[in-house]
Design an enzyme around this catalytic site. Sequence first.
Site, PDB file in Angstrom:
ATOM      1  N   GLY A   7       2.653   2.621  11.114  1.00 35.73           N
ATOM      2  CA  GLY A   7       3.680   3.779  10.273  1.00 35.73           C
ATOM      3  C   GLY A   7       4.120   3.788  11.873  1.00 35.73           C
ATOM      4  N   GLU A  47      -6.321   4.927   7.428  1.00 34.34           N
ATOM      5  CA  GLU A  47      -6.608   6.313   7.713  1.00 34.34           C
ATOM      6  C   GLU A  47      -8.040   6.844   6.891  1.00 34.34           C
ATOM      7  OE1 GLU A  47      -3.308   5.856   5.744  1.00 34.34           O
ATOM      8  OE2 GLU A  47      -2.146   4.780   7.457  1.00 34.34           O
ATOM      9  N   ASN A  90       0.430  -1.174   0.231  1.00 36.80           N
ATOM     10  CA  ASN A  90      -0.359   0.318   0.018  1.00 36.80           C
ATOM     11  C   ASN A  90       0.942   1.009   0.045  1.00 36.80           C
ATOM     12  OD1 ASN A  90      -1.820   2.332   0.698  1.00 36.80           O
ATOM     13  ND2 ASN A  90      -2.708   1.302   2.723  1.00 36.80           N
ATOM     14  N   TRP A  91       1.523   2.362  -1.241  1.00 37.73           N
ATOM     15  CA  TRP A  91       1.824   3.072  -1.296  1.00 37.73           C
ATOM     16  C   TRP A  91       1.141   4.357  -0.597  1.00 37.73           C
ATOM     17  CZ3 TRP A  91       4.227   2.698  -7.596  1.00 37.73           C
ATOM     18  CH2 TRP A  91       5.093   1.050  -7.317  1.00 37.73           C
ATOM     19  N   LYS A  92       0.508   4.441  -0.414  1.00 36.66           N
ATOM     20  CA  LYS A  92      -0.221   5.381   0.242  1.00 36.66           C
ATOM     21  C   LYS A  92       0.236   6.344  -0.320  1.00 36.66           C
ATOM     22  CE  LYS A  92      -0.250   3.107   4.729  1.00 36.66           C
ATOM     23  NZ  LYS A  92      -0.259   3.423   6.141  1.00 36.66           N
ATOM     24  N   SER A 118       3.120  -1.674  10.806  1.00 41.29           N
ATOM     25  CA  SER A 118       4.391  -2.059  10.889  1.00 41.29           C
ATOM     26  C   SER A 118       5.531  -3.473  10.050  1.00 41.29           C
ATOM     27  CB  SER A 118       4.674  -1.960  11.905  1.00 41.29           C
ATOM     28  OG  SER A 118       4.506   0.030  12.415  1.00 41.29           O
ATOM     29  N   HIS A 155      -9.752   0.836   5.172  1.00 48.04           N
ATOM     30  CA  HIS A 155      -8.022   1.407   5.320  1.00 48.04           C
ATOM     31  C   HIS A 155      -8.471   2.643   6.955  1.00 48.04           C
ATOM     32  CE1 HIS A 155      -4.292   2.424   6.130  1.00 48.04           C
ATOM     33  NE2 HIS A 155      -3.841   1.063   5.632  1.00 48.04           N
ATOM     34  N   GLY A 188       2.245  -0.811   4.389  1.00 47.56           N
ATOM     35  CA  GLY A 188       2.652   0.445   3.983  1.00 47.56           C
ATOM     36  C   GLY A 188       4.792   1.139   3.579  1.00 47.56           C
ATOM     37  N   GLY A 189       4.656   0.881   4.222  1.00 50.09           N
ATOM     38  CA  GLY A 189       6.118   1.897   4.856  1.00 50.09           C
ATOM     39  C   GLY A 189       7.053   1.077   4.311  1.00 50.09           C
ATOM     40  N   GLU A 232      -5.278  -5.132  10.503  1.00 51.22           N
ATOM     41  CA  GLU A 232      -4.416  -3.695  10.841  1.00 51.22           C
ATOM     42  C   GLU A 232      -4.746  -2.753  12.175  1.00 51.22           C
ATOM     43  OE1 GLU A 232      -2.472  -2.453   6.851  1.00 51.22           O
ATOM     44  OE2 GLU A 232      -4.184  -1.410   7.138  1.00 51.22           O
TER      45      GLU A 232
END
Length: 253
Positions: free
Chosen positions: A175, A99, A9-11, A214, A97, A235-236, A169
Amino acid sequence: MRKLFIAGNWKMNTDAKSASVLALGLAKALDTSIYKAVDVAVCPPFVYLQGVATALAGSKISLGAQNVYFEDNGAFTGETSCAMLKDLCCEYVILGHSERRHVIGETDGLINKKMHKTLASGLKPIFAVGELLAQREANETDKVVKTQIEKGLAGITAEQMKDITIAYEPVWAIGTGKTATSGQAQAVHAFIRQRVASLDGQVAAKLCILYGGSVKANNATELFAMADIDGGLIGGASLVADEFLAICRAGQV
Ligand code: PGA
């Protein structure tokens, strides 16, 4: 036996060039030995879907979007339809998600409308659920996840469930560098599978449940070894080719 699935997930990250470079790097590095054990997808920002689709052409990496709207077309400024995503060769859409729930304010009701439209259009939802830190500390994790699942999947049939991936999640792990322990994650994954089993046992046995929050190369192997963890929503670490590749390779073990 369930095949592992690892989705990046590159956000709201990358730019046109770095998105294509990242996708090309992954496409070149992932080989058949990995694909035998792991399905891989990346979810870039909408505006780079086309460039990433071109970079991934000929590879087995699937493309996903980070969001979608539930209407077909019309006066919905700033929104994107399922048909548009299919036009760009998307196979997956992330829905629910944290966010989008907690920063943008999406409700369970809105997520459910998107769920129905996504499935009806032939796209596959990656449906994210998870509790806030305060909810975990108040021992409300199961209750929160149960409600998100019941409301997000309201009206979805057992047949449709076959196209859904659920991603657990915990919001406090996203993150933050603070991963749920493999035991904490496994407990919620088992709970989710049990909830789905109360609707349909066979569907639950085949359901792919990802862990997100994470995940890094150095904790992926332990997480993926758990009985009910079938891969990760990353993600990251999905923004760094070598790190993402190492997570995919962790799935091979
Ligand atoms: P993270 O994000 O890996 O950076 O914690 C996961 C996600 O939000 O899907």
